[in-house]
Design an enzyme around this catalytic site. Structure first.
Site, PDB file in Angstrom:
ATOM      1  N   ASP A   1      57.830 -56.025  53.533  1.00 44.77           N
ATOM      2  CA  ASP A   1      56.371 -56.056  53.372  1.00 44.77           C
ATOM      3  C   ASP A   1      55.882 -57.262  52.579  1.00 44.77           C
ATOM      4  OD1 ASP A   1      56.212 -53.683  54.752  1.00 44.77           O
ATOM      5  OD2 ASP A   1      55.828 -52.437  52.999  1.00 44.77           O
TER       6      ASP A   1
ATOM      7  N   GLY B   1      56.910 -44.887  45.936  1.00 50.16           N
ATOM      8  CA  GLY B   1      57.266 -44.036  47.052  1.00 50.16           C
ATOM      9  C   GLY B   1      56.068 -43.474  47.775  1.00 50.16           C
TER      10      GLY B   1
ATOM     11  N   SER C   1      56.175 -54.293  46.620  1.00 46.72           N
ATOM     12  CA  SER C   1      56.160 -55.522  47.413  1.00 46.72           C
ATOM     13  C   SER C   1      54.937 -56.371  47.096  1.00 46.72           C
ATOM     14  CB  SER C   1      56.179 -55.185  48.910  1.00 46.72           C
ATOM     15  OG  SER C   1      57.397 -54.576  49.278  1.00 46.72           O
ATOM     16  N   SER C   2      53.801 -55.724  46.902  1.00 47.68           N
ATOM     17  CA  SER C   2      52.589 -56.457  46.558  1.00 47.68           C
ATOM     18  C   SER C   2      52.720 -57.107  45.183  1.00 47.68           C
ATOM     19  CB  SER C   2      51.378 -55.524  46.596  1.00 47.68           C
ATOM     20  OG  SER C   2      50.181 -56.246  46.431  1.00 47.68           O
TER      21      SER C   2
ATOM     22  N   LYS D   1      48.374 -51.738  50.642  1.00 50.19           N
ATOM     23  CA  LYS D   1      48.178 -51.857  52.095  1.00 50.19           C
ATOM     24  C   LYS D   1      48.242 -50.477  52.719  1.00 50.19           C
ATOM     25  CE  LYS D   1      52.684 -50.963  53.243  1.00 50.19           C
ATOM     26  NZ  LYS D   1      53.152 -49.778  54.008  1.00 50.19           N
TER      27      LYS D   1
ATOM     28  N   LEU E   1      52.361 -47.425  50.085  1.00 49.92           N
ATOM     29  CA  LEU E   1      51.231 -48.337  49.882  1.00 49.92           C
ATOM     30  C   LEU E   1      51.672 -49.776  49.597  1.00 49.92           C
ATOM     31  CD1 LEU E   1      49.136 -45.933  47.628  1.00 49.92           C
ATOM     32  CD2 LEU E   1      48.634 -46.520  50.012  1.00 49.92           C
ATOM     33  N   GLY E   2      52.978 -49.994  49.521  1.00 46.43           N
ATOM     34  CA  GLY E   2      53.490 -51.346  49.320  1.00 46.43           C
ATOM     35  C   GLY E   2      53.354 -51.866  47.908  1.00 46.43           C
TER      36      GLY E   2
END
Length: 293
Positions: free
Chosen positions: A142, A102, A109-110, A12, A105-106
């Site tokens: 996220d 780090g 979490s993705s 993201k 860009l997530g």
């Protein structure tokens, strides 16, 4: 069905990110717009004959028991047990890691969101989208967005989501070569926490009326990250030659939007030998969310 392979976990971008306040529990109040892009990690999930949940790929610096994919899988396994009285089969989870850690860009979490959606399907758990979003929220703010699965205007700590429409475009993304810890940025004394709230209508009208690919608002975390990490500041300065460059999330990655792939390719050619850079296209929908929930 005993396996789901080649499951995408897209990255993201935060088109803007405002910090509007802070709750008594220390969590920051945010406003942001999440944009999915067609670059990300890929996961492979295979059910086991026992109840163990294992990560079968090595990710340097991330112990298996601390990985969000394993923690998310354990949460869902416990929820299925609570609902049915039966512990579902375990799973082997492999992650083809593409996104930098780090980077804002997530990626983690993705990955966790994709695992929740895949195991919800493989276990026939039957959790609805909103239930999976709530289950994932304690692990990362996220995660609900990736399960929500479309371009979104977000508020709260990032979990209050509303679908929005923004123009399709191509992005050039630079990886500055540093990993930025999110906690370091949010605890900084230099972070402003009083940006006036905006309403979603203002955001939507901005994109419907503008004729240039200039992003709405700003990223309040950028000033902190560039102070701590000069590489991020240099990446923004370099990419700003070609358009409205800014940092995503808490950093470190930097992006700029372009109307077509040809423009993105031209910038990538100039970045060759200078930066680690790549292009990605905006996505309206998560590639698998609609299929798995």
């Amino acid at each position: 069905m005993t396996s789901l392979t080649h499951c995408p976990a897209p990255a993201k971008l935060n088109l803007f990110l405002h910090v509007t306040g802070r709750r008594p529990d220390g969590y920051h109040l945010l406003q942001t717009a999440f944009q999915l892009i067609d670059r990300g990690d890929v996961l492979h999930v295979h059910l086991r004959d026992d109840k163990e949940l294992r990560r079968t790929s090595d990710i340097p610096g991330v112990p298996e028991e601390q990985d969000l994919v394993i923690r998310a899988a354990k949460l869902l396994q416990a929820e299925v047990l609570r609902r049915t009285g039966m512990l579902p089969r375990g799973a082997n989870i492999a992650v083809d890691k593409v996104l930098p850690m780090g980077g804002g860009l997530g990626g983690g979490s993705s990955d966790a969101a994709t695992v929740l959606m895949a195991l919800n399907k493989l276990w026939n758990a039957g959790l609805k989208r909103e239930e999976l979003m709530a289950l994932g929220l304690p692990l990362g703010a996220d995660i609900p967005f990736f399960i929500f699965g479309e371009t979104a205007f977000a508020e709260g700590v990032g979990e209050a989501l509303q679908a929005v429409d923004v123009p399709d475009c191509w992005y050039v993304v630079i990886e500055p070569g540093v990993s930025v810890p999110t906690a370091q940025i949010f605890t900084s004394e230099h972070l402003t926490r009083n940006t006036p709230p905006v309403n979603m209508a203002a955001f939507c009208s901005y994109y419907s009326e503008q004729r240039e690919l200039k992003q709405f608002g700003k990223n309040d975390l950028q000033q902190v990250a560039t102070r701590l990490y000069p590489q991020v500041a240099k990446a923004i300065e370099w990419l700003a030659q070609f358009g409205d460059a800014r940092m995503t999330g808490s950093g470190a990655c930097v992006f700029c939007a372009f109307a077509d792939e040809g423009q993105a390719n031209a910038v990538l050619e100039k970045a060759r030998g200078v930066w680690t850079a790549w292009k990605a296209k905006s996505l309206k929908k998560h590639p698998i969310a609609a299929k798995l929930i």
